[in-house]
Design an enzyme around this catalytic site. Structure first.
Site, short mmCIF file in Angstrom:
data_model
loop_
_atom_site.label_atom_id
_atom_site.label_comp_id
_atom_site.label_asym_id
_atom_site.label_seq_id
_atom_site.Cartn_x
_atom_site.Cartn_y
_atom_site.Cartn_z
N GLU A 287 0.91 -1.24 0.03
CA GLU A 287 0.21 -0.18 0.09
C GLU A 287 0.83 1.14 -0.04
O GLU A 287 2.02 1.35 0.40
CB GLU A 287 -0.86 -0.05 1.31
CG GLU A 287 -1.91 1.10 1.34
CD GLU A 287 -2.81 1.01 2.39
OE1 GLU A 287 -2.87 0.02 3.14
OE2 GLU A 287 -3.78 1.92 2.44
N ASN B 12 -12.30 -1.77 -1.06
CA ASN B 12 -11.44 -2.11 0.02
C ASN B 12 -12.36 -1.73 1.45
O ASN B 12 -12.74 -0.77 1.68
CB ASN B 12 -10.16 -1.71 0.29
CG ASN B 12 -9.41 -1.94 1.39
OD1 ASN B 12 -8.87 -2.84 1.81
ND2 ASN B 12 -9.20 -0.94 2.43
N GLU B 13 -12.36 -2.77 2.38
CA GLU B 13 -13.17 -2.21 3.53
C GLU B 13 -14.22 -1.31 3.33
O GLU B 13 -14.31 -0.44 4.17
CB GLU B 13 -11.92 -1.86 4.64
CG GLU B 13 -10.91 -2.88 4.86
CD GLU B 13 -9.90 -2.81 6.09
OE1 GLU B 13 -10.07 -1.59 6.72
OE2 GLU B 13 -9.41 -3.83 6.44
N TYR C 211 -6.48 -8.94 11.86
CA TYR C 211 -5.14 -8.43 12.28
C TYR C 211 -4.86 -9.01 13.61
O TYR C 211 -5.86 -9.21 14.48
CB TYR C 211 -4.83 -7.18 12.27
CG TYR C 211 -4.73 -6.45 10.85
CD1 TYR C 211 -3.23 -6.38 10.32
CD2 TYR C 211 -5.69 -6.01 9.97
CE1 TYR C 211 -3.15 -6.04 9.02
CE2 TYR C 211 -5.50 -5.36 8.80
CZ TYR C 211 -4.11 -5.32 8.28
OH TYR C 211 -3.79 -4.93 6.95
N GLU D 61 -5.77 -9.49 3.92
CA GLU D 61 -5.07 -8.75 4.71
C GLU D 61 -5.03 -9.41 6.21
O GLU D 61 -5.80 -9.61 6.88
CB GLU D 61 -5.49 -7.20 5.18
CG GLU D 61 -5.36 -6.33 4.08
CD GLU D 61 -5.98 -4.84 4.29
OE1 GLU D 61 -5.76 -4.29 5.58
OE2 GLU D 61 -6.36 -4.05 3.26
N GLN E 162 2.26 -5.75 5.66
CA GLN E 162 2.38 -5.48 4.31
C GLN E 162 3.85 -5.88 4.07
O GLN E 162 4.69 -5.88 4.69
CB GLN E 162 2.19 -3.95 4.09
CG GLN E 162 0.64 -3.82 4.52
CD GLN E 162 0.20 -2.28 3.68
OE1 GLN E 162 1.05 -1.90 2.96
NE2 GLN E 162 -0.94 -1.98 4.16
O1 AHR Z 1 -2.92 -2.57 6.24
C1 AHR Z 1 -3.18 -1.42 6.88
C2 AHR Z 1 -4.57 -1.06 6.85
O2 AHR Z 1 -5.59 -1.84 7.48
C3 AHR Z 1 -5.37 -1.05 5.17
O3 AHR Z 1 -5.04 0.15 4.58
C4 AHR Z 1 -6.92 -1.25 5.46
O4 AHR Z 1 -7.39 -1.89 4.56
C5 AHR Z 1 -6.82 -1.90 6.96
O5 AHR Z 1 -7.75 -1.50 7.81
#
Ligand code: AHR
Length: 517
Positions: free
Chosen positions: A50, A197-198, A264, A321, A370
């Site tokens: 990103e 995205n999201e 995450y 992600e 990332q």
């Molecule tokens: O990876 C960082 C961020 O996490 C990304 O931009 C987003 O899609 C997610 O919330």
């Protein structure tokens, strides 16, 4: 892999790599070679890049006039390290950035490209020097396929349609001719497009019903042309939002080929105080691994919802992600998401990859967040210097599983307990490659006790075994710029074979990958 040791003459091998702790875990593991499952789509070894912090600028792009050795602006050290991972697919340009990105800003002469504010990531100036042509050159240099997440939040179906045409058309159209004028005669192949995205968050804060309609609208104009075939990936849920998955499956169904999942791992589970990347306690270690193990539950439950509508599993679950998210390194910009990467991250990576292997029937893609200098990066850079993180080594050791057949394992794991919390101490997956070799990956999550694992292979009789191990003395061992690597793979020799079974001794806090032939 180093020299293979024949299984028949493995009478006396040392346990030198085993930690000398008073207590040792014991477990039985059966590799079910007699029950082969789905192919492990190599796309689960994908990465994510990103426009955020020092990922693109510094981490990858240094420009053609940089003293850092580069090829058309891309740093050679990073490209060559990434190439070595056999990265199948790279997702770009975001993330949250994608829903404010307008592709026309990133084409044409670099010095004429407009400067914009990257409002998601600190309001820094985005020069647009790295755009479509540069991204396509990057994936070409590292040997990956491009996955472009397109703008739904502030974009239009027309803009999305035009971008696809610009990239993929071989016709005599204005957009294809513009691409030619900008230096690329042949169309590129674009196999993966993300439609937003999201969109439940930074991509528009939509309700699933609204996004389902938006998806149907935008995706209509993402067209296959000039022989290019696109796998369309819809925005899926985060964590345990099963309602989102249900609505998408009910209202979009087979109009998408993939539905994403983002999860995450935060040591604390608290976004305002996530916990440090190093200097953590054993309780933090356990909490982190406990949270990362939830990936299995999320995949299972989202898959159950998907199965209701798609029993033939035609829509892939794309975990595009995932990874650890810590408090940023002291002294670095909050919005740059720069964090250290330790042995704990290696364990997290190995556990997640094992989970993806185990769900190979539904999980068709994943992208760790990332790739360089951001979150759970495989590479960190500092000026001209570069280090390969512990996570890098797991991806490198595990690449033998790419495209192989998933083989189930029966593992009765002992518990790793600390206070009131307990998790399985061992975690494993296996596969069989096209040449007939079996690879077994075993993780010892216990930070203090070695594990003695008695392994059998049901339905096959391999003759030789080799292995590699990744471990270090400290839970938070890192690879630093100014020191020799503290966390790097070494040959694994702590095993003995007798009577059709192999006894392995895994060091505490380690990842072992075995090859059986
Ligand atoms: O990876 C960082 C961020 O996490 C990304 O931009 C987003 O899609 C997610 O919330």
């Amino acid at each position: 892999m180093k020299t293979a040791v024949p299984l028949t003459i493995l009478a006396v091998l040392t346990f030198g790599q085993a930690a000398q702790t008073p207590e040792r875990l014991t477990a039985d593991l059966t590799v079910r070679a007699d029950q082969p499952k789905a192919t492990i789509n190599r796309n689960i070894y994908g990465h994510f890049a990103e426009h955020l912090g020092r990922l693109v600028y510094d981490g990858i792009w240094v420009g053609e006039s940089s003293p850092i050795p580069n090829t058309r602006g891309m740093r050679n050290d990073v490209v060559s390290a990434l190439k070595n991972l056999n990265i199948p697919v790279l997702r770009w340009p975001g993330g949250c950035f994608a829903d404010e990105y307008h592709w026309r800003d990133g084409i044409g002469p670099r010095e004429q490209r407009p400067k914009r504010l990257n409002t998601n990531w600190g309001g820094v100036v985005e020069t647009n020097v790295f755009g479509t042509h540069e991204f396509m050159d990057l994936v070409d240099q590292i040997g990956a396929a491009p996955f472009i997440s397109m703008n739904v939040g502030t974009g239009t179906p027309q803009e999305m349609k035009d971008w696809v045409e610009y990239i993929t058309s071989s016709d005599d159209s204005e957009l294809a001719n513009l691409r030619r004028k900008n230096g690329r005669a042949e169309p590129w192949k674009l196999p993966y497009v993300g439609v937003g995205n999201e969109t439940w968050g930074c991509g528009g804060n939509m309700r699933p019903e609204v996004y389902a309609d938006q998806y149907r609208h935008f995706a209509t104009f993402v067209k296959n042309q000039s022989g290019n075939r696109i796998t369309k990936i819809a925005v899926g849920a985060s964590d345990a939002n099963y309602t989102w998955t249900d609505v998408m499956m009910a209202q979009v169904g087979q109009r998408m080929q993939g539905l994403s999942l983002h999860y995450y791992t935060l040591p604390t589970g608290n976004w305002s105080k996530k916990g440090p990347a190093t200097g953590f306690t054993e309780a933090d270690w356990l909490a982190t691994l406990q949270r990362t193990l939830r990936m299995d539950e999320f995949i299972r439950k989202h898959s159950d919802v998907m199965d209701k509508y798609d029993p033939d599993k035609r829509v892939g679950l794309m975990v595009d992600e995932w990874g650890t998210w810590y408090d940023v390194e002291p002294g670095t910009r909050e919005s740059a998401l720069y964090q250290q990467n330790s042995l704990r991250d290696a364990i997290v990576a190995a556990v997640n990859l094992n989970i993806f292997h185990q769900h190979a029937d539904r999980v068709q893609m994943a992208a760790i967040a990332q790739v360089v200098n951001v979150l759970q990066a495989v590479i960190l850079t500092q000026g001209p210097k570069m280090v390969l993180t512990p996570t890098y080594h797991v991806f490198e050791m595990y690449k033998v599983h790419q495209g192989a057949t998933s083989i189930p394992v029966d593992l009765a794991s002992p518990e790793y307990r600390l206070g009131q919390s307990a998790i399985p101490a061992l975690h494993a997956s296996a596969s069989k490659d096209a040449a007939g070799a079996y690879h077994v990956s075993i993780v010892n999550l216990d930070p203090t006790r070695a594990a003695q694992v008695t392994m059998k292979v049901a339905g096959a009789s391999p003759k030789a075994i080799t292995g590699r191990v990744l471990t270090a003395p400290a839970m938070d061992a890192i690879n630093a710029f100014d020191r020799p690597p503290a966390v790097a793979p070494a040959p694994f020799t702590a095993f003995q074979a007798q009577g059709g079974q192999v006894t392995l001794t895994l060091p505490s806090k380690s990842v072992v990958v075995l090859e059986l032939k």
